[in-house]
Design a protein around this motif. Sequence first.
Motif, PDB file in Angstrom:
ATOM      1  N   LYS A 151      10.768  46.579  15.425  1.00 51.38           N
ATOM      2  CA  LYS A 151      12.154  46.654  14.980  1.00 51.38           C
ATOM      3  C   LYS A 151      12.949  47.681  15.774  1.00 51.38           C
ATOM      4  O   LYS A 151      14.102  47.439  16.136  1.00 51.38           O
ATOM      5  N   ASN A 152      12.344  48.833  16.055  1.00 53.35           N
ATOM      6  CA  ASN A 152      13.057  49.913  16.726  1.00 53.35           C
ATOM      7  C   ASN A 152      12.396  50.375  18.010  1.00 53.35           C
ATOM      8  O   ASN A 152      12.750  51.421  18.538  1.00 53.35           O
ATOM      9  N   SER A 153      11.420  49.630  18.513  1.00 58.11           N
ATOM     10  CA  SER A 153      10.722  50.071  19.713  1.00 58.11           C
ATOM     11  C   SER A 153      10.211  48.883  20.496  1.00 58.11           C
ATOM     12  O   SER A 153      10.141  47.757  19.996  1.00 58.11           O
ATOM     13  N   GLN A 154       9.852  49.165  21.723  1.00 54.01           N
ATOM     14  CA  GLN A 154       9.240  48.160  22.585  1.00 54.01           C
ATOM     15  C   GLN A 154       8.339  48.889  23.575  1.00 54.01           C
ATOM     16  O   GLN A 154       8.499  50.085  23.826  1.00 54.01           O
ATOM     17  N   GLY A 155       7.378  48.163  24.123  1.00 49.87           N
ATOM     18  CA  GLY A 155       6.465  48.810  25.050  1.00 49.87           C
ATOM     19  C   GLY A 155       5.388  47.868  25.530  1.00 49.87           C
ATOM     20  O   GLY A 155       5.578  46.647  25.593  1.00 49.87           O
ATOM     21  N   PHE A 156       4.214  48.434  25.847  1.00 47.32           N
ATOM     22  CA  PHE A 156       3.116  47.662  26.429  1.00 47.32           C
ATOM     23  C   PHE A 156       1.788  48.213  25.952  1.00 47.32           C
ATOM     24  O   PHE A 156       1.656  49.389  25.623  1.00 47.32           O
ATOM     25  N   ARG A 157       0.785  47.330  25.948  1.00 45.52           N
ATOM     26  CA  ARG A 157      -0.588  47.721  25.628  1.00 45.52           C
ATOM     27  C   ARG A 157      -1.518  47.242  26.744  1.00 45.52           C
ATOM     28  O   ARG A 157      -1.427  46.092  27.191  1.00 45.52           O
ATOM     29  N   PHE A 158      -2.417  48.159  27.185  1.00 43.98           N
ATOM     30  CA  PHE A 158      -3.378  47.867  28.245  1.00 43.98           C
ATOM     31  C   PHE A 158      -4.783  48.232  27.785  1.00 43.98           C
ATOM     32  O   PHE A 158      -4.966  49.107  26.929  1.00 43.98           O
ATOM     33  N   LYS A 159      -5.767  47.600  28.404  1.00 49.84           N
ATOM     34  CA  LYS A 159      -7.159  47.944  28.154  1.00 49.84           C
ATOM     35  C   LYS A 159      -7.552  49.145  29.020  1.00 49.84           C
ATOM     36  O   LYS A 159      -7.081  49.296  30.146  1.00 49.84           O
ATOM     37  N   LEU A 160      -8.426  49.987  28.481  1.00 51.88           N
ATOM     38  CA  LEU A 160      -9.006  51.090  29.233  1.00 51.88           C
ATOM     39  C   LEU A 160     -10.504  50.872  29.381  1.00 51.88           C
ATOM     40  O   LEU A 160     -11.177  50.474  28.431  1.00 51.88           O
ATOM     41  N   ALA A 161     -11.025  51.116  30.596  1.00 53.39           N
ATOM     42  CA  ALA A 161     -12.471  51.059  30.805  1.00 53.39           C
ATOM     43  C   ALA A 161     -13.122  52.258  30.125  1.00 53.39           C
ATOM     44  O   ALA A 161     -12.511  53.322  29.960  1.00 53.39           O
ATOM     45  N   ALA A 162     -14.369  52.095  29.761  1.00 53.23           N
ATOM     46  CA  ALA A 162     -15.039  53.110  28.946  1.00 53.23           C
ATOM     47  C   ALA A 162     -15.136  54.460  29.638  1.00 53.23           C
ATOM     48  O   ALA A 162     -15.053  55.505  28.988  1.00 53.23           O
ATOM     49  N   ASP A 163     -15.295  54.468  30.959  1.00 55.39           N
ATOM     50  CA  ASP A 163     -15.581  55.729  31.640  1.00 55.39           C
ATOM     51  C   ASP A 163     -14.417  56.270  32.464  1.00 55.39           C
ATOM     52  O   ASP A 163     -14.560  57.283  33.147  1.00 55.39           O
ATOM     53  N   GLU A 164     -13.264  55.621  32.430  1.00 53.17           N
ATOM     54  CA  GLU A 164     -12.189  56.099  33.312  1.00 53.17           C
ATOM     55  C   GLU A 164     -11.483  57.326  32.733  1.00 53.17           C
ATOM     56  O   GLU A 164     -11.354  57.493  31.517  1.00 53.17           O
ATOM     57  N   GLY A 228      -5.421  56.252  24.444  1.00 54.99           N
ATOM     58  CA  GLY A 228      -6.664  56.084  23.701  1.00 54.99           C
ATOM     59  C   GLY A 228      -6.788  57.010  22.516  1.00 54.99           C
ATOM     60  O   GLY A 228      -7.895  57.216  22.005  1.00 54.99           O
ATOM     61  N   ALA A 229      -5.690  57.569  22.045  1.00 54.34           N
ATOM     62  CA  ALA A 229      -5.741  58.450  20.874  1.00 54.34           C
ATOM     63  C   ALA A 229      -5.857  57.646  19.589  1.00 54.34           C
ATOM     64  O   ALA A 229      -6.665  57.961  18.709  1.00 54.34           O
ATOM     65  N   SER A 230      -5.049  56.613  19.462  1.00 50.37           N
ATOM     66  CA  SER A 230      -5.061  55.795  18.255  1.00 50.37           C
ATOM     67  C   SER A 230      -6.189  54.779  18.274  1.00 50.37           C
ATOM     68  O   SER A 230      -6.827  54.516  17.240  1.00 50.37           O
ATOM     69  N   GLU A 231      -6.432  54.186  19.431  1.00 53.77           N
ATOM     70  CA  GLU A 231      -7.528  53.237  19.621  1.00 53.77           C
ATOM     71  C   GLU A 231      -8.232  53.633  20.913  1.00 53.77           C
ATOM     72  O   GLU A 231      -7.605  53.737  21.973  1.00 53.77           O
ATOM     73  N   GLN A 232      -9.509  53.813  20.859  1.00 56.09           N
ATOM     74  CA  GLN A 232     -10.266  54.469  21.921  1.00 56.09           C
ATOM     75  C   GLN A 232     -10.063  53.850  23.291  1.00 56.09           C
ATOM     76  O   GLN A 232      -9.916  54.577  24.286  1.00 56.09           O
ATOM     77  N   ASP A 233     -10.046  52.555  23.403  1.00 56.93           N
ATOM     78  CA  ASP A 233      -9.985  51.903  24.704  1.00 56.93           C
ATOM     79  C   ASP A 233      -8.670  51.159  24.928  1.00 56.93           C
ATOM     80  O   ASP A 233      -8.610  50.164  25.649  1.00 56.93           O
ATOM     81  N   ILE A 234      -7.605  51.665  24.280  1.00 54.50           N
ATOM     82  CA  ILE A 234      -6.283  51.060  24.420  1.00 54.50           C
ATOM     83  C   ILE A 234      -5.282  52.115  24.889  1.00 54.50           C
ATOM     84  O   ILE A 234      -5.194  53.203  24.336  1.00 54.50           O
ATOM     85  N   LEU A 235      -4.545  51.754  25.918  1.00 56.09           N
ATOM     86  CA  LEU A 235      -3.416  52.562  26.379  1.00 56.09           C
ATOM     87  C   LEU A 235      -2.143  51.885  25.897  1.00 56.09           C
ATOM     88  O   LEU A 235      -1.939  50.696  26.154  1.00 56.09           O
ATOM     89  N   GLU A 236      -1.299  52.636  25.181  1.00 61.43           N
ATOM     90  CA  GLU A 236      -0.068  52.047  24.662  1.00 61.43           C
ATOM     91  C   GLU A 236       1.131  52.915  25.022  1.00 61.43           C
ATOM     92  O   GLU A 236       1.149  54.123  24.763  1.00 61.43           O
TER      93      GLU A 236
END
Length: 822
Positions: A151-164, A228-236
């Motif tokens: 409703k008030n935001s927009q953005g993107f979500r990406f996968k993160l590799a386990a060791d990066e 990866g703060a909210s979800e370990q392997d997700i960059l948002e």
Amino acid sequence: MKLLSKLLLALSITLYPALFMPVQAFTPDTGEQTAFAEKWQSYRHKGNTLVLHSPRGQIVIEYITDNSVYIHYQANGVKQLPGYLLDEKRLDENLQLDKQSITTSVTEKTDALSFSSTTSSVVIRHSPFKLAFYHQGQLKLEEELGYIAGKNSQGFRFKLAADEKLFAGGQRVLGMDRRGFKLPLYNKAHYGYEDNSKQMYFGLPGLMSSNKYMLMFDNSAKGSLDLGASEQDILEFSAGGGRTAYLVTMADDYPDLLDHYTSASGKQPMPPMWALGSMASRFGYRSEAQAREVVAEYQKQKMPLDAIIFDLYWFGPDIKGHMGNLDWDRKTFPQGEQMVKDFADMGIKSILISEPFVLTSSGNWQAGNDARAFAMDAQGQAKTFDFYFGNTSLVDVFSETGQKWFWPFYQKQLDWGIAGFWGDLGEPEVHPADAVHSLSESGQSALADEVHNVYGHQWAKNLYQGFNRAKPKQRPFIMMRSGFAGSQRYGMIPWTGDVSRSWAALASQVELSLQMGLLGLGYTHSDLGGFVAAETFDAELYVRWLQFGAFSPVFRPHADDSVLPEPVFHGEEVAARVKEALSWRYQLLPYNYTLAWENHSKGTPLMRPVFFEDDTLAGDALLDTKAYFWGPNLLVLPVTAPGVTALDYQLPAGNWFDYFTDQPYSMGKEGGKSKIPVNQETIPVLVKGGAIIPHAPDMLNTREYSGDELIIHYWFDAGVGESRFRLYQDDGQTLGYQQGEFTKIDFIAKASEQKLSFNIALAELAKKQLPGKQLSLVVHNAPHFKAVYLEGKRLNSSYDQSSKQLKLSLAFDGKPLALTFN
């Protein structure tokens, strides 16, 4: 007139309702959904661009270089602000700088579409719609949901590799790996920080990954970067508006990664050579007489000095009530222009501070208001508000009216002989959320939170372009506290803000400069000695900070004047140690200036993390801030605690030598831990075996340097075999380097047991004839060679058995020299 303003406002609210919605503190929505989940319906491919059409909008994918691709999601009905990340030069067909031909192709598959350059590919999955990025066939980065909107935001979500590991967010003090943090994206002053800061003056909306890609969001709005703060392997990435676009850059190694990224976002122009010299600066010089006394003291003590920087007292007698005057306070600076000229005659440049705030108590406020130069309120009137310095308005650096009104103040400074600009409080430090800016280049309006993070960037752009128009042959100097991704292309020289004067604060400066350099801002430096004064002056801390400063991009002690920042005011012992540190810096000028060229041409930072030079490092070794490389050959270990007599450090493989004493450290093929002694006169600086480092004779001012007398130091190492250094030289002042007016000289050593060849040759020459150069060659760690030959003729040389140094003199006129040591 008031009725007309109200009608126009009502019409604007009707046409652009999102612009006038109240802006709250940004918080991402929950339950966000992808806006492009359906299969795209059609596509159009032309040149380096692919446009995909879907029911909810279109996606433009553009190769900026073979290795950098720009993605712009354009959802139906969603406001898009201008992009600020990419270099404008790429849009100018008349400019051939950094141009490269890009060949692209499209391949259709059953479940995907592949859009490729010669080295990279973007694979577009059909359903759910998302993008994946490949370099040389290797997956580097992949969207998870891709574009998201609430409703008030927009953005993107990406996968993160386990060791990066992620070097991200620009100025923060959190450790090198920012993974696991959620970073606010809103440039904000942090006065008196030490060893922890999550939000600072110059945030950057993106990252470099240890998997050798860069991801930068071209969005100027207030937001957050969740690593990866909210979800370990997700960059948002989320923002409350702005532009839904990002840039992905990929490479096989870190130097190429930065080269590709800065080819897209813009290369840092060459600074004037004097910017690498010593600067006197404080908060602040309260009178012309005081400034003259400071310069006289530097000269009396033979302390090197190239510039003096004036804080806000140049336009007012005290802190409050004068911001926006932007003219000499004639009571305290009665002959300011003559002072600037007198300093210039000594080779000392003058730099003046300015802020984007114009107080209503300033004599310039009414004129600015009449010119509609300020950010507006919702009623179309100049927005006024209170902050520390008084009741104020904010110059609208985005609007044509703001730019036209603001620039003449800077033009006047140039007419006085001012050599550079210092922009302060440019976050902006106070930026009311309901302030409205007019984006003249796009014809749009934007609320403060939509463009806050790019305010300093736009201000620097205005100054850079104005400087180039006014002084087309002179290099700009623009020091700014805040900016955006790509600000380096406007010659921006950032610093790390109002840091405390403490050991913890000193230690944090390495991390800050390295993080910024990895994201393109290679001249990030600190207020040497610390800005916020402690109760007592700590001479050891002060000296250690300035010794570190000798191997940092800018040497500029700066502090509150309750404790004077200049080294000439702290007694003979302190002055002697700082003078020695400055001697190292000035003698290294040929090397340092070549580092500036490398930064300009390839984006390579001057301060480099250890992993940048040793690509075999992995895991926690990537996170080292105890040491850094100064250029390719010097490993610097700052002393960041009191009473240190030795440092334990895990040295990289190979042979190393103490820069000051030539003490060897042999680490073998694996590297190893070594105890490095520390004294009060120096900080540990180690030289790679095989290194070639050109030096100049000692000097007190960079105008003494011509480059025609050089001392070439080479550290013999038979195990290295061949090593080389390409020295860059130009006039240090003009923009002639952009037309090829420079010289490059190659120094190449080939070493084996008891034998050495050393070649000197021109690589590039701007003029028809090279001025004759007097060269002294110093071979460190040298075997006792029996003879040195040049074209079969034996040369005179001297060898010192105790120091293992061999020395000889040469004349070089551009013809190749081939030396043989037997």
